[in-house]
Design a protein around this motif. Structure first.
Motif, PDB file in Angstrom:
ATOM      1  N   PRO A 149       0.042  -0.084   1.419  1.00  0.00           N
ATOM      2  CA  PRO A 149      -1.195   0.561   1.884  1.00  0.00           C
ATOM      3  C   PRO A 149      -2.083  -0.385   2.699  1.00  0.00           C
ATOM      4  O   PRO A 149      -2.843   0.059   3.564  1.00  0.00           O
ATOM      5  N   GLN A 150      -1.957  -1.689   2.477  1.00  0.00           N
ATOM      6  CA  GLN A 150      -2.778  -2.658   3.228  1.00  0.00           C
ATOM      7  C   GLN A 150      -2.353  -2.746   4.691  1.00  0.00           C
ATOM      8  O   GLN A 150      -3.115  -3.180   5.539  1.00  0.00           O
ATOM      9  N   VAL A 151      -1.102  -2.394   4.964  1.00  0.00           N
ATOM     10  CA  VAL A 151      -0.596  -2.540   6.340  1.00  0.00           C
ATOM     11  C   VAL A 151      -0.260  -1.188   6.969  1.00  0.00           C
ATOM     12  O   VAL A 151       0.482  -1.110   7.947  1.00  0.00           O
ATOM     13  N   GLY A 152      -0.833  -0.129   6.393  1.00  0.00           N
ATOM     14  CA  GLY A 152      -0.617   1.202   6.979  1.00  0.00           C
ATOM     15  C   GLY A 152       0.720   1.821   6.616  1.00  0.00           C
ATOM     16  O   GLY A 152       1.184   2.741   7.281  1.00  0.00           O
ATOM     17  N   GLY A 153       1.356   1.303   5.571  1.00  0.00           N
ATOM     18  CA  GLY A 153       2.637   1.871   5.136  1.00  0.00           C
ATOM     19  C   GLY A 153       2.455   2.789   3.951  1.00  0.00           C
ATOM     20  O   GLY A 153       1.336   3.000   3.468  1.00  0.00           O
ATOM     21  N   ARG A 154       3.557   3.354   3.498  1.00  0.00           N
ATOM     22  CA  ARG A 154       3.513   4.285   2.371  1.00  0.00           C
ATOM     23  C   ARG A 154       4.508   3.892   1.292  1.00  0.00           C
ATOM     24  O   ARG A 154       5.638   3.485   1.602  1.00  0.00           O
ATOM     25  N   PHE A 155       4.074   4.058   0.057  1.00  0.00           N
ATOM     26  CA  PHE A 155       4.931   3.801  -1.100  1.00  0.00           C
ATOM     27  C   PHE A 155       4.996   5.063  -1.927  1.00  0.00           C
ATOM     28  O   PHE A 155       3.995   5.744  -2.111  1.00  0.00           O
ATOM     29  N   ILE A 156       6.167   5.372  -2.453  1.00  0.00           N
ATOM     30  CA  ILE A 156       6.241   6.486  -3.401  1.00  0.00           C
ATOM     31  C   ILE A 156       7.246   6.150  -4.493  1.00  0.00           C
ATOM     32  O   ILE A 156       8.313   5.594  -4.224  1.00  0.00           O
ATOM     33  N   VAL A 198      -8.233   1.355   0.524  1.00  0.00           N
ATOM     34  CA  VAL A 198      -7.574   0.047   0.390  1.00  0.00           C
ATOM     35  C   VAL A 198      -7.916  -0.840   1.581  1.00  0.00           C
ATOM     36  O   VAL A 198      -8.169  -2.025   1.447  1.00  0.00           O
ATOM     37  N   ARG A 199      -7.914  -0.223   2.774  1.00  0.00           N
ATOM     38  CA  ARG A 199      -8.167  -1.023   3.976  1.00  0.00           C
ATOM     39  C   ARG A 199      -9.656  -1.155   4.289  1.00  0.00           C
ATOM     40  O   ARG A 199     -10.034  -1.666   5.340  1.00  0.00           O
ATOM     41  N   GLY A 200     -10.467  -0.644   3.374  1.00  0.00           N
ATOM     42  CA  GLY A 200     -11.915  -0.817   3.526  1.00  0.00           C
ATOM     43  C   GLY A 200     -12.497  -0.021   4.673  1.00  0.00           C
ATOM     44  O   GLY A 200     -13.544  -0.336   5.209  1.00  0.00           O
ATOM     45  N   GLU A 201     -11.780   1.063   5.076  1.00  0.00           N
ATOM     46  CA  GLU A 201     -12.283   1.874   6.184  1.00  0.00           C
ATOM     47  C   GLU A 201     -13.093   3.060   5.683  1.00  0.00           C
ATOM     48  O   GLU A 201     -13.460   3.939   6.431  1.00  0.00           O
ATOM     49  N   LYS A 202     -13.253   3.102   4.386  1.00  0.00           N
ATOM     50  CA  LYS A 202     -14.035   4.197   3.814  1.00  0.00           C
ATOM     51  C   LYS A 202     -14.815   3.724   2.600  1.00  0.00           C
ATOM     52  O   LYS A 202     -14.302   2.954   1.814  1.00  0.00           O
TER      53      LYS A 202
END
Lengths: 375, 180, 274
Positions: free
Chosen positions: A43-50, C270-274
């Motif tokens: 989530p920190q790098v714009g990815g997705r985990f499931i 998480v990315r602090g954009e909200k």
């Protein structure tokens, strides 16, 4: 920047460096901390985990995501790797790039969940049904977990194949210092995109090369993917000529490029009388033993594959030529040992191994080498 | 130069974290490290082991086989792991928990947990007291690197008590060394 | 006009289909394509995923992004697709054995997650492609090649299973009630969240012939008509009257947060954009 990381953490970081942005997995010891790291990092790098309902679903989900153009991976251990074989076969047939880290534990069955082994070497090679080629990398250190994961993604993307990282419980939870390279410092390969307009695009068009470009779902290239035997358009066929052509290409795209894919380390090999062949965590005990033996004047060296499938046959033959004997050391009951015997059929090939959950101590290897010398 | 350090005790005593901080301190000192720990379903109450190999050279075999330095915080852990020691190994034990120890060996029996409670009011800081002692007694890592590594790892808001514990450890180590 | 609409979305060179004369699958496909047309979706943004079986051949015939996966796993692949690219419209078509036998685990978990996927179950109560074996929706007493003396197991009710697993849109239609099926599928596709349509259909070849319906498509369709009752009527029926019957209609339509949207919210935090 230098960091203290575990092997599993380094695989996660390597994946992110390589551009992996989707992870689907199911908890299993000793791989779960890799999934945990990905759930934190993606989530920190714009990815997705499931977290999926099982390993079959995990492998299916990463194929689906990869078809959308997103580099995807999962991680598991022996029992979960067995469940994933159905989709490994699918990914091989449909030529969808995916990466699977198998953190080996003792088997068969539930075996030794918290202890290391190297018992899935052949499962990585022949685990799924049908003829196909996949790529398997075997890291022996935390730093190598990082680099070989980047390489696994690169090779998977380049050849449109499943690529496996076969680690083990020792390397997975060992912490060592790793320098994470800056972006751009090491090569990251992305799959080739179509060079033709949609109406001329076929996902298995071998006139575009041995590894045809792969369009992403949703990018305007509408095509069909199936696990059935198919022709260059991707639609099912049982025309023997077309099926044969497809299957041959699926194996040849790897078999014709072994020398470009393989990577290995030679340690004190040049003047060695005895060549020790080992990989993964076991190779570290071998190096320790070699150091001791060299102190006693024994000329012994280590040959260690970093890519084990496709097998570096020619490279091994060259390194072994002129040596008095070869000793294979591994944590299983002779999975790769037989392979080395087959390749070096005119040589004395010795083997030692165990599969009791204990990493082989250097002293035992020293003894074995001394035994070979006097025999 | 290769030194094998083994920290043993009970799950919940903070030894895993202690091992990580020790390893990270060694990295700050420019060394190579290999850290391994007990791995299994156990969490609290079971024997816990945190091993660190610190070396100027590349470390091949990653497991500690014969420790140069042993920290034991419980009797059970002491009894189990004194079998795997180098000749002349330095042993540090918590005198409150470890009553029976080998008089032929170099054993520093020190009030580690008592000091943690006295200095910080929290027995959990016994890991930092212990690291301070080990660093001062053996010089396996520098005090500066240890302090930095600790501050980089611990949860925010706990800096003060952990620094206090570490300093108390340095002091205790210094005294123990003088005493010999 | 209906035929023209359908043609617009077909890969015409892939016909004739492998489906037997009288098979209900083509009727369901027609309803699906008309629903897509009414919603005006861009073909490039639709992914049609299937498992294995007669229903599994659906993707090959339609001009979308199409994926014919492994037996029972359509929803696992569909999950990866939707997670990777939430902009895509993801439709999974499955047979009854495909969806709730081998794929049962994926079915209940996708429902639980409320991922925006539409699952259409081509429910003909039999394994058609493999030659008529008993399925988890075969009615008690019906004959199949692996139930030569009649099925003794109690079947799954796909609608109840979907409701119990938390699907936010659940409906049942049939290949007999076609205009209604068009509407149900359209509503299912338009629904934000996991939607399930259990479509009761026929397999004259492997079910009909063994169960006194012959391979006459009309007789097979009539068997649906006899069994299915509209939900409004069902609710007024006694237990006795309900025996051997199934209700059809929309059972649940509920607005709940969808999974990729929830993930998006989390990502922003998480990315602090909200």
């Amino acid at each position: 920047m230098e960091k203290l990381l575990s092997g599993n953490e380094a695989i996660a970081e390597g994946a992110i460096y390589a551009g992996c942005r989707f992870f689907a997995g199911y908890p299993i010891t000793p791989s779960s901390d890799l999934a945990e790291r990905m759930s934190f990092r993606l989530p920190q790098v714009g990815g997705r985990f499931i977290q999926m309902e099982d390993e079959i679903a995990s492998a299916g989900a990463i194929i689906g995501a990869s078809l959308c153009g997103i580099k995807s991976m999962t991680a598991t251990s022996g029992p979960g790797f067995s469940l994933m074989q159905e989709h490994i076969s699918f990914a091989a047939m449909a030529e969808v790039p995916i990466v699977i880290a198998n953190i080996q534990r003792g088997g068969p069955s539930t075996g030794l969940p918290t202890f290391p082994s190297q018992q899935d070497m052949m499962q990585a090679r022949w685990g799924a049904h049908g003829d196909y080629e996949a790529i398997t990398l075997v890291p022996c250190s935390v730093e190598e977990c990082f680099y070989l994961t980047v390489k696994a993604f690169n090779l998977s993307e380049k050849y449109r194949v499943p690529a496996f990282i076969l680690s083990d419980e020792v390397i997975a939870h060992l912490r060592e210092k790793v320098r994470i390279p800056e972006p751009g410092e090491i090569e990251v390969i992305d799959r080739e995109k179509p060079r033709v307009p949609p109406e001329q695009y076929y996902p298995y068009d071998d006139s575009q090369g041995e590894v045809p470009p792969l369009a992403a779902f949703g990018s305007g290239y509408r095509y069909h993917v199936t696990g059935l035997a198919h022709d260059i358009t991707g639609f099912p066929t049982h025309d023997p000529e077309k099926v044969g052509r497809l299957l041959k290409r699926i194996v040849d795209k790897i078999r014709n490029h072994v020398s470009e894919i393989v990577e290995y380390e030679e340690y004190m090999v040049e003047d060695a009388d005895i060549l020790v062949f080992s990989y993964g965590c076991t190779s570290r005990a071998c190096k320790e033993a070699i150091q001791e033996l060299r102190r006693d004047g024994v000329r012994v060296g280590l040959w260690r594959p970093k890519v084990i499938w496709p097998f570096p046959e020619e490279e091994l033959k060259k390194a072994a030529s002129g040596k008095k004997a070869v000793l294979v050391v591994e944590m299983n009951y002779k999975q790769i040992g037989y392979e080395v015997e087959r390749i070096l059929c005119d040589m004395r090939v010795h083997w030692m191994g165990r599969a009791d959950g204990e990493i082989i101590p250097p002293e035992e290897i020293e003894e074995e080498v001394k035994c070979i010398l006097t025999s | 130069m290769k030194i094998e350090v083994r920290l043993v005790g009970e799950g919940g005593q903070g030894l895993i974290l202690g091992g990580l901080i020790l390893a990270e301190a060694a990295i700050r000192d420019g060394k190579n490290v290999a850290h391994t720990q007990t791995y299994g379903a156990a969490a609290r109450g079971e024997i816990s082991k945190s091993d660190v190999i610190i070396s100027d050279e590349t470390i091949y075999y990653p497991k500690v086989r014969q420790a140069d330095i042993l920290l034991a915080l419980t009797q059970e852990a002491y009894d189990r792991y004194t079998r795997y020691l180098k000749e002349g190994a330095i042993i540090v034990v918590d005198e409150f928990y470890v009553k029976r120890y080998d008089k032929d060996r170099k054993v520093y029996a020190l009030p580690l947990s008592d000091t943690a409670i006295k200095e910080t009011g929290k027995v959990i800081t016994v890991n930092m007291v212990s690291l301070g002692v080990i660093s001062e007694l053996t010089g396996v890592v520098s005090k500066e690197s240890l302090k930095e590594a600790m501050l980089a790892r611990i949860p925010k808001g706990t800096e003060e008590i952990n620094l206090k514990a570490l300093e108390a450890g340095f002091e205790m180590g210094r005294k123990a060394k003088e005493k010999g | 006009m209906y035929t023209d609409i359908v043609r617009e979305y077909l890969r015409k060179d892939k016909f004739p289909s492998i489906w037997c004369p009288g098979c209900g699958h083509g009727i369901i496909l027609g309803a699906l394509l008309r629903a897509v047309y009414k919603l005006g979706w861009d073909k490039n943004k639709i992914v049609l995923v299937s498992g294995i079986g007669c229903s599994g051949r659906t993707p090959g015939y339609v001009d979308f992004n199409t994926l014919h996966t492994t037996h029972g796993r359509a929803l696992a692949f569909a999950t990866g697709i939707k997670m990777a690219n939430p902009e895509l419209h993801v439709i999974a078509v499955m047979g009854d054995g495909d969806a709730v036998a081998i794929g049962g685990n994926h079915f209940i978990h996708t429902a639980r997650r409320n991922l925006d996927i539409t699952a259409i179950v081509y429910n003909n109560s039999i394994y058609g492609m493999t030659g008529g074996q008993v399925s988890p929706t075969t009615p008690v007493g019906a004959r199949a090649t692996t139930a030569p003396y009649g099925c003794v197991e109690k079947p799954f009710d796909v609608v109840e299973l979907a409701l119990g697993s938390g699907a936010t849109f659940v409906a049942r239609g049939s290949s007999y009630h076609v205009p209604m099926l068009d509407n149900i599928i359209k509503e299912a596709l338009a629904h934000k969240g996991f939607s399930v349509v259990d479509v009761i259909t026929t397999c004259p070849t492997t079910f009909g012939r063994r169960n006194r319906l012959t391979d006459d498509p009309v007789k097979n369709l009539e068997w649906i008509k006899e069994r299915l009752v509209p939900l409004s009527k069902w609710e007024k029926m006694s237990e006795e009257e309900r025996k051997g019957k199934l209700p059809f209609g929309i059972f649940r339509k509920q607005e709940l947060p969808e999974l990729t949207e929830l993930y998006h919210e989390m990502d922003l935090k998480v990315r602090g954009e909200k």
